[in-house]
Design a protein around this motif. Sequence first.
Motif, PDB file in Angstrom:
ATOM      1  N   GLN A 142      23.493  64.091  45.773  1.00 53.71           N
ATOM      2  CA  GLN A 142      22.845  64.393  44.305  1.00 53.71           C
ATOM      3  C   GLN A 142      21.687  65.631  44.018  1.00 53.71           C
ATOM      4  OE1 GLN A 142      24.979  63.737  41.699  1.00 53.71           O
ATOM      5  NE2 GLN A 142      26.365  64.140  43.590  1.00 53.71           N
ATOM      6  N   ILE A 143      20.501  64.892  45.333  1.00 55.56           N
ATOM      7  CA  ILE A 143      19.137  65.309  44.721  1.00 55.56           C
ATOM      8  C   ILE A 143      19.208  66.502  44.643  1.00 55.56           C
ATOM      9  CG2 ILE A 143      16.708  65.495  44.642  1.00 55.56           C
ATOM     10  CD1 ILE A 143      17.349  61.974  45.176  1.00 55.56           C
ATOM     11  N   VAL A 144      19.294  67.552  45.897  1.00 53.64           N
ATOM     12  CA  VAL A 144      19.416  68.400  46.092  1.00 53.64           C
ATOM     13  C   VAL A 144      20.229  69.531  45.515  1.00 53.64           C
ATOM     14  CG1 VAL A 144      19.691  69.881  48.104  1.00 53.64           C
ATOM     15  CG2 VAL A 144      18.767  67.981  48.456  1.00 53.64           C
ATOM     16  N   GLN A 145      21.177  68.829  45.106  1.00 57.19           N
ATOM     17  CA  GLN A 145      22.554  69.439  43.802  1.00 57.19           C
ATOM     18  C   GLN A 145      20.857  69.489  42.453  1.00 57.19           C
ATOM     19  OE1 GLN A 145      25.519  71.281  44.440  1.00 57.19           O
ATOM     20  NE2 GLN A 145      24.253  72.004  42.612  1.00 57.19           N
ATOM     21  N   ALA A 146      21.074  68.804  42.284  1.00 55.10           N
ATOM     22  CA  ALA A 146      20.042  68.548  41.113  1.00 55.10           C
ATOM     23  C   ALA A 146      19.405  70.034  40.853  1.00 55.10           C
ATOM     24  CB  ALA A 146      19.406  66.999  40.791  1.00 55.10           C
ATOM     25  N   MET A 147      17.700  69.739  42.524  1.00 59.59           N
ATOM     26  CA  MET A 147      17.360  70.499  42.892  1.00 59.59           C
ATOM     27  C   MET A 147      18.057  71.761  42.241  1.00 59.59           C
ATOM     28  SD  MET A 147      15.271  68.492  45.445  1.00 59.59           S
ATOM     29  CE  MET A 147      13.904  70.027  46.260  1.00 59.59           C
ATOM     30  N   ALA A 148      18.744  72.442  42.719  1.00 59.81           N
ATOM     31  CA  ALA A 148      19.587  74.004  43.457  1.00 59.81           C
ATOM     32  C   ALA A 148      19.704  74.347  41.628  1.00 59.81           C
ATOM     33  CB  ALA A 148      20.804  74.110  43.511  1.00 59.81           C
TER      34      ALA A 148
END
Length: 235
Positions: A142-148
Amino acid sequence: MTETTNKTAAENTPVSKEFQLEDSLHKAEDFFNKNKNSIIIALLVVVVVVGGTFAYSKFIKGPNEVKAQNMIFHAQQYFERDSFRLALNGDGNYEGFLQVIDKYGSTKTGQLAKYYAGVSYVKLGEFQKGIDQLTAFNGGDQIVQAMAYGLTGDAYMELGNTEKGIEFYKKAGAHSDNELTAPTYLFRAGMALEKANKPAEAISLYKQIRDKYPQTTEGREMDKYLARLGEVSNN
């Protein structure tokens, strides 16, 4: 009279469970005989699909994941050294993120390569290419997707597309409710909204950050930004 009574009693007598069961079995057997070919074909299809899925996972997907992990290793090292072109394209001996995507893009490692490639392109100032890779990325974290999403917003802002920047900043802020990424990207969305001359929407986001994430750096700064827009805290 007796005959009539017996007839009536016979009509009203419940059929035994044994008879009902036997009748049902005959019906089931009759149905199978009439539709045997179709049923056998359907069962074969299920077996092939289930067996094929198992075989794909064991003999193709699994090995491809390992190959992708081995391939991406040197590209990650270049990325960590800020050698983004070598990370993207390889060095002639080892492949880069783009080769990993081309060969194993459907694997988890291939998806991660899309994120790395997107970051690399943005770092190199090739913002549209960065957007293309980042929007193709579908991460499980979830966090990496948010960063993307957030980095996509950065790239759009660099290209002068404020509306798309706001869209992706909001998307990043809403995707993962945590104190690391959410207040950061909601704040960027607010700043972009100010730039787009939409102060009321910016105020709404600033209040959300202040009230929901008060212990973060952004949360502690929000009264200052709200005051600048004419919103004075009653506290």
